[in-house]
Design a protein around this motif. Structure first.
Motif: not given
Length: 320
Positions: A155-162, A210-213, A226-228, A231-235
């Motif tokens: 969740w980049s929007h949560k991590i960026e302000p840390l 963004i990752f995919a493989g 995959q991981a974006n 965008a929304p998502g979770r582990w």
């Protein structure tokens, strides 16, 4: 059972380890760096840590009185703390993931500790979830894994302000996302022997967004990931056998889909009281380290080998 264990660090993870060790009736000595963290530690545990950091403590004591130590410092201090303890004489260590700030630091640390008769383990505690134990049990009964897929969206929007030490957010995939990657290959039964990784985009604080493989593991299981982070998502991890599809999303829970059915059912988890009382996976991981039952722990050497795969995922072919 070892009865005299050192904890280096006095933050939130150190408090978790302290509570577990005390529940195991272990004598614990805690070394913190700052007065602020020591005060918070004492408020949470009624134990007053040594203040000043491991370097200052070593200056006062030529030889350690501990045969084992748990390193729960900030990510930026892990590598140097391991080196100090090894040089001081403590060779049996449980180190918070990922063991160093970056891939480069990890490789340097592994080289430094080579031939020093060390037993160093990296604390990927999600291997010790009760959900993972149950999944492994089902996988074994079903004859193994045929394929699997996993997602490590952050969740980049949560991590960026840390506010973090320099380099921590820049190495977030290594420091945090590898919890999922390690667990996926652990459940999948082997590391990749072939893999095609792709990456795209970037963030203000991280080189890839963004990752995919996809690939093939050493036990002939196909996998995708995959991981974006934009965008929304979770582990999450999904494991497929010839009889079942297993869902770990969230990783602490296990659901199952049987062959020939579209129903997804909850799987009852044993010993869930431990994961309600302590941070999930941490009690069993710590107990096994203390009691030298280390077959499921990740050694520094293994983690270094695994990290070659992680680095390939991070540095995959760039898609414009």
């Amino acid at each position: 059972m070892n009865s005299n264990v050192l904890i280096v660090g006095a933050g939130a993870m150190a408090i978790e380890y302290f509570n577990i060790l005390k529940s195991l009736d272990i004598n614990v000595f805690v070394i913190g760096r700052s007065k602020d963290s020591a005060v918070k530690f004492e408020q949470a545990t009624s134990y007053k840590p040594f203040v000043g950091g491991i370097n200052e403590y070593i200056k006062l004591h030529n030889k350690p009185a501990f045969s084992k130590a748990i390193i729960a410092t900030g990510t930026e201090a892990l590598k140097d703390t391991v080196r100090m303890l090894v040089d001081w004489g403590i060779k049996n260590l449980l180190v918070e993931k990922p063991g160093a700030l970056s891939f480069e630091q990890l490789y340097e640390l592994n080289e430094y500790c080579h031939n020093k008769d060390c037993a160093i383990y990296i604390a990927y505690n999600r291997r010790f979830y009760e959900s993972v134990d149950k999944a492994n049990e089902i996988i074994k009964l079903d004859g193994g894994v045929s394929s699997f897929n996993f997602e490590f969206t952050e969740w980049s929007h949560k991590i960026e302000p840390l506010t973090k030490a320099e380099g921590v957010k820049e190495n977030w995939f290594f420091a945090n996302s590898t919890h999922v990657v390690d667990l996926a290959f652990y459940l999948g039964g082997g590391l990749p022997v072939r893999m095609s990784p792709f990456v795209s985009g970037q963030l203000n604080w991280h080189s890839v967004a963004i990752f995919a493989g996809a690939g093939l593991t050493s036990n002939n299981a196909l996998f995708t990931y995959q991981a974006n982070w934009k965008a929304p998502g979770r582990w999450g991890i999904e494991i497929l056998t010839l009889k079942h599809k297993l869902y770990l999303r969230p990783l602490e829970e296990l659901k199952i889909q049987k062959l020939g059915s579209i129903e997804i059912e909850d799987v009852p988890i044993d010993n869930c009281h431990l994961e309600q009382k302590f941070k999930p996976g941490l009690f069993k991981q710590t107990s096994e380290f203390i009691n030298d039952h280390v077959s499921n722990l990740v050694t520094l050497k293994q983690h270094t080998q695994n990290s070659k795969i992680y680095e390939k995922i991070l540095k995959g072919e760039t898609l414009k």
